[in-house]
Scaffold this motif. Sequence first.
Motif, PDB file in Angstrom:
ATOM      1  N   ILE A  20       0.842  -1.202   0.000  1.00  0.00           N
ATOM      2  CA  ILE A  20       0.000   0.000   0.000  1.00  0.00           C
ATOM      3  C   ILE A  20       0.875   1.250   0.000  1.00  0.00           C
ATOM      4  N   LEU A  21       1.933   1.215   0.803  1.00  0.00           N
ATOM      5  CA  LEU A  21       2.848   2.354   0.887  1.00  0.00           C
ATOM      6  C   LEU A  21       3.531   2.604  -0.458  1.00  0.00           C
ATOM      7  N   VAL A  22       3.955   1.528  -1.116  1.00  0.00           N
ATOM      8  CA  VAL A  22       4.609   1.655  -2.423  1.00  0.00           C
ATOM      9  C   VAL A  22       3.639   2.226  -3.455  1.00  0.00           C
ATOM     10  N   VAL A  23       2.404   1.727  -3.450  1.00  0.00           N
ATOM     11  CA  VAL A  23       1.397   2.213  -4.404  1.00  0.00           C
ATOM     12  C   VAL A  23       1.093   3.689  -4.160  1.00  0.00           C
ATOM     13  N   MET A  24       0.915   4.063  -2.892  1.00  0.00           N
ATOM     14  CA  MET A  24       0.622   5.461  -2.566  1.00  0.00           C
ATOM     15  C   MET A  24       1.789   6.366  -2.965  1.00  0.00           C
ATOM     16  N   PHE A  25       2.997   5.908  -2.687  1.00  0.00           N
ATOM     17  CA  PHE A  25       4.178   6.691  -3.044  1.00  0.00           C
ATOM     18  C   PHE A  25       4.271   6.860  -4.563  1.00  0.00           C
ATOM     19  N   SER A  26       3.972   5.786  -5.290  1.00  0.00           N
ATOM     20  CA  SER A  26       4.028   5.840  -6.757  1.00  0.00           C
ATOM     21  C   SER A  26       2.974   6.791  -7.310  1.00  0.00           C
ATOM     22  N   ILE A  27       1.788   6.774  -6.713  1.00  0.00           N
ATOM     23  CA  ILE A  27       0.721   7.675  -7.159  1.00  0.00           C
ATOM     24  C   ILE A  27       1.105   9.133  -6.909  1.00  0.00           C
ATOM     25  N   LEU A  28       1.689   9.387  -5.743  1.00  0.00           N
ATOM     26  CA  LEU A  28       2.103  10.752  -5.414  1.00  0.00           C
ATOM     27  C   LEU A  28       3.211  11.249  -6.341  1.00  0.00           C
ATOM     28  N   ASN A  29       3.971  10.310  -6.875  1.00  0.00           N
ATOM     29  CA  ASN A  29       5.080  10.678  -7.764  1.00  0.00           C
ATOM     30  C   ASN A  29       4.834  10.163  -9.184  1.00  0.00           C
ATOM     31  N   ILE A  30       3.572  10.180  -9.582  1.00  0.00           N
ATOM     32  CA  ILE A  30       3.206   9.663 -10.902  1.00  0.00           C
ATOM     33  C   ILE A  30       3.901  10.433 -12.024  1.00  0.00           C
ATOM     34  N   ARG A  31       4.214  11.702 -11.759  1.00  0.00           N
ATOM     35  CA  ARG A  31       4.891  12.515 -12.781  1.00  0.00           C
ATOM     36  C   ARG A  31       6.272  11.939 -13.104  1.00  0.00           C
ATOM     37  N   VAL A  32       6.946  11.425 -12.088  1.00  0.00           N
ATOM     38  CA  VAL A  32       8.261  10.814 -12.311  1.00  0.00           C
ATOM     39  C   VAL A  32       8.126   9.621 -13.254  1.00  0.00           C
ATOM     40  N   ARG A 101      14.803  10.287 -10.520  1.00  0.00           N
ATOM     41  CA  ARG A 101      14.485   8.887 -10.814  1.00  0.00           C
ATOM     42  C   ARG A 101      15.284   7.931  -9.934  1.00  0.00           C
ATOM     43  N   VAL A 102      16.544   8.258  -9.712  1.00  0.00           N
ATOM     44  CA  VAL A 102      17.346   7.441  -8.799  1.00  0.00           C
ATOM     45  C   VAL A 102      16.764   7.521  -7.390  1.00  0.00           C
ATOM     46  N   GLY A 103      16.326   8.719  -7.002  1.00  0.00           N
ATOM     47  CA  GLY A 103      15.695   8.887  -5.698  1.00  0.00           C
ATOM     48  C   GLY A 103      14.429   8.061  -5.573  1.00  0.00           C
ATOM     49  N   PHE A 104      13.664   7.992  -6.644  1.00  0.00           N
ATOM     50  CA  PHE A 104      12.425   7.209  -6.651  1.00  0.00           C
ATOM     51  C   PHE A 104      12.720   5.729  -6.402  1.00  0.00           C
ATOM     52  N   VAL A 105      13.686   5.194  -7.132  1.00  0.00           N
ATOM     53  CA  VAL A 105      14.062   3.783  -6.954  1.00  0.00           C
ATOM     54  C   VAL A 105      14.649   3.556  -5.561  1.00  0.00           C
ATOM     55  N   THR A 106      15.419   4.527  -5.083  1.00  0.00           N
ATOM     56  CA  THR A 106      16.027   4.409  -3.756  1.00  0.00           C
ATOM     57  C   THR A 106      14.967   4.356  -2.661  1.00  0.00           C
ATOM     58  N   VAL A 107      13.922   5.151  -2.806  1.00  0.00           N
ATOM     59  CA  VAL A 107      12.832   5.131  -1.826  1.00  0.00           C
ATOM     60  C   VAL A 107      12.138   3.770  -1.827  1.00  0.00           C
ATOM     61  N   LEU A 108      11.855   3.241  -3.005  1.00  0.00           N
ATOM     62  CA  LEU A 108      11.229   1.913  -3.088  1.00  0.00           C
ATOM     63  C   LEU A 108      12.116   0.859  -2.425  1.00  0.00           C
ATOM     64  N   THR A 109      13.412   0.981  -2.657  1.00  0.00           N
ATOM     65  CA  THR A 109      14.360   0.051  -2.044  1.00  0.00           C
ATOM     66  C   THR A 109      14.370   0.207  -0.530  1.00  0.00           C
ATOM     67  N   GLY A 110      14.353   1.458  -0.069  1.00  0.00           N
ATOM     68  CA  GLY A 110      14.361   1.724   1.363  1.00  0.00           C
ATOM     69  C   GLY A 110      13.119   1.199   2.062  1.00  0.00           C
ATOM     70  N   ILE A 111      11.968   1.362   1.429  1.00  0.00           N
ATOM     71  CA  ILE A 111      10.717   0.845   2.006  1.00  0.00           C
ATOM     72  C   ILE A 111      10.801  -0.669   2.175  1.00  0.00           C
ATOM     73  N   THR A 112      11.272  -1.331   1.131  1.00  0.00           N
ATOM     74  CA  THR A 112      11.361  -2.792   1.165  1.00  0.00           C
ATOM     75  C   THR A 112      12.377  -3.267   2.193  1.00  0.00           C
ATOM     76  N   LEU A 113      13.549  -2.643   2.189  1.00  0.00           N
ATOM     77  CA  LEU A 113      14.599  -3.039   3.128  1.00  0.00           C
ATOM     78  C   LEU A 113      14.148  -2.834   4.570  1.00  0.00           C
ATOM     79  N   THR A 114      13.468  -1.736   4.828  1.00  0.00           N
ATOM     80  CA  THR A 114      12.979  -1.465   6.181  1.00  0.00           C
ATOM     81  C   THR A 114      12.005  -2.544   6.638  1.00  0.00           C
ATOM     82  N   TYR A 115      11.139  -2.963   5.739  1.00  0.00           N
ATOM     83  CA  TYR A 115      10.094  -3.930   6.101  1.00  0.00           C
ATOM     84  C   TYR A 115      10.626  -5.357   6.205  1.00  0.00           C
ATOM     85  N   VAL A 116      11.414  -5.791   5.220  1.00  0.00           N
ATOM     86  CA  VAL A 116      11.827  -7.204   5.194  1.00  0.00           C
ATOM     87  C   VAL A 116      13.061  -7.469   6.051  1.00  0.00           C
TER      88      VAL A 116
END
Length: 220
Positions: A20-32, A101-116
């Motif tokens: 849900i967090l990843v989807v919300m983050f992606s929607i907020l940054n849909i322009r990227v 764009r690198v920041g976008f991928v980094t955030v997705l990575t950070g969310i996953t790393l934090t959770y798993v």
Amino acid sequence: MKIETDKILAHLKKHKYPYILVVMFSILNIRVITDLVADWIRDDNYSHGFFMIPISAYLFYRKKEELKFPAEKSKIGILLLCGGLLLLVLGTAASEFFATRVGFVTVLTGITLTYVGNENFKKVWFPFFFLLFMIPIPSIIYYAATIPMQLFATKVTYVMLKTIGVPIMRNGNILMLPDYALEVVEACSGLRSLVTLMALGALYAYFRMPGKVLPTILFF
């Protein structure tokens, strides 16, 4: 097919919050995302970007059974998340697409790393690394690399033709034959296919040579 669908739904239900967090983050940054897709459409050099997300998603999904929960939350993931957000904000403010764009991928990575957690992430790091290949190289780097590669391709062609006895002269990236001249343009520099080859090399190493992904990329 129904069994596999049930497994996917069960997995999503069990771990719904990070998704849900990843989807919300992606929607907020849909322009990227839309700007990135526009670059894939506009520039043939990066049309392979369309394949990066589905491939990464598949690579992550096939490892889901190996993840062990509950997992201790990763402090490194939080730092990565904060760093990615900072890079995203600064890149957006400066209209620097690469940083954004690198920041976008980094955030997705950070969310996953934090959770798993750290141990689990060791099993799924590659899909996130693979996403970086969908990001176009900054123009300043692209053109800085293109000119030397153009000249290199020109020199190699010149030497080969000279060796087999073809009367030829070279002036920069232009090859002059008796009846006409040939220009080695940007498309002939080899940079067009370099990123794609690196992505394929990384994917091959991931499946066939575990532990040698980065050396394979450096080889390319």
